[in-house]
Scaffold this motif. Sequence first.
Motif, mmCIF file in Angstrom:
data_model
loop_
_atom_site.group_PDB
_atom_site.id
_atom_site.type_symbol
_atom_site.label_atom_id
_atom_site.label_comp_id
_atom_site.label_asym_id
_atom_site.label_seq_id
_atom_site.Cartn_x
_atom_site.Cartn_y
_atom_site.Cartn_z
ATOM 1 N N UNK A 172 0.828 -1.205 0.000
ATOM 2 C CA UNK A 172 0.000 0.000 0.000
ATOM 3 C C UNK A 172 0.865 1.257 0.000
ATOM 4 N N UNK A 173 1.931 1.263 0.808
ATOM 5 C CA UNK A 173 2.830 2.431 0.859
ATOM 6 C C UNK A 173 3.467 2.710 -0.495
ATOM 7 N N UNK A 174 3.747 1.649 -1.254
ATOM 8 C CA UNK A 174 4.384 1.805 -2.565
ATOM 9 C C UNK A 174 3.367 1.842 -3.699
ATOM 10 N N UNK A 175 2.098 2.107 -3.348
ATOM 11 C CA UNK A 175 1.033 2.268 -4.348
ATOM 12 C C UNK A 175 0.898 1.065 -5.274
ATOM 13 N N UNK A 176 1.206 -0.115 -4.778
ATOM 14 C CA UNK A 176 1.044 -1.329 -5.570
ATOM 15 C C UNK A 176 2.106 -1.542 -6.633
ATOM 16 N N UNK A 177 3.159 -0.724 -6.611
ATOM 17 C CA UNK A 177 4.199 -0.845 -7.650
ATOM 18 C C UNK A 177 5.118 -2.043 -7.425
ATOM 19 N N UNK A 178 5.130 -2.571 -6.207
ATOM 20 C CA UNK A 178 5.929 -3.758 -5.910
ATOM 21 C C UNK A 178 4.960 -4.920 -5.772
ATOM 22 N N UNK A 179 5.290 -6.038 -6.357
ATOM 23 C CA UNK A 179 4.404 -7.198 -6.330
ATOM 24 C C UNK A 179 4.188 -7.676 -4.896
ATOM 25 N N UNK A 180 2.925 -7.840 -4.518
ATOM 26 C CA UNK A 180 2.583 -8.246 -3.162
ATOM 27 C C UNK A 180 3.150 -9.625 -2.823
ATOM 28 N N UNK A 181 3.094 -10.555 -3.751
ATOM 29 C CA UNK A 181 3.633 -11.906 -3.505
ATOM 30 C C UNK A 181 5.135 -11.846 -3.260
ATOM 31 N N UNK A 182 5.841 -11.008 -4.018
ATOM 32 C CA UNK A 182 7.283 -10.858 -3.805
ATOM 33 C C UNK A 182 7.577 -10.260 -2.426
#
Length: 195
Positions: A172-182
Motif C-alpha cells: 500500500x505504501x508503494x502504491x502497488x508498484x511492488x508485487x505483493x507476492x514478492x
Amino acid sequence: MTTLWERSRQVAVQAILDTAVRLFAEQGYEQTTIAQIAREAGISQRSLFRYFGTKEDLVCGDQEALGALLKRTVEQQPAEMSAWDALRAGFEVILTANHSRERALELSRLIFDTPSLHARYIEKRLRWQAELVPVVRARLGDGSGGPASDTQARAIVATVFACIDTATELWAEHEGRIDLADLYEQCLAAVRDHG
C-alpha cells in the motif's frame, strides 16, 4: 448461474462501495458519515445497512465470511503441501475474493492509514489466527494437540499473518508498484532464513 436479483445486488454493492471509497479518499474515513454515503449513492441509510452492517464493513468487508473462506481454502490444499504454502494459498484467494487488486490496494491504504480501522482489522485477524491453529496443527501431522505441536502451529500462523500484514502495508505504501507476492516472500525469508 447468477440470478437477476444477485446481479442487481452486486451492482448496488459496487455502487455503494465506489461512493464510500471516493468519499473516504476525499475527506477521510472518520469524517465521512453513513448519511453522506447513502445520499451520494442515491439510497436510504436503511437500504445501505441491508448491504453493509456497519461503516467498517464498507472497508473491511464481511470478515466472518472472509475468515471462513481463508480457513476452508487452507483446509482444501493438498495434504503434501506445507503449512506455510497452504496459508499463502489461502491469503491469495481472500485478497481479491470481494474486490479487484486495485480496490484491494485502495482499501489496504485506508486500513493502514486509519488507526480505528487498523485496530479493528487486527482484532478480527486475531480471531482468524485462533481458528487456523487447529487446521495447521492437523497439517503438521501431530493430532495429539500436545504443547509442542500447538506451539509450532501457533508460531507458524502468527508468522504468516505478520508477514502478510507487513507485505500488504508495504504494498500500500508503494502504491502497488511492488508485487505483493514478492513482498510476502521477502518478509517470510527475513524471519525464516535469518532467525
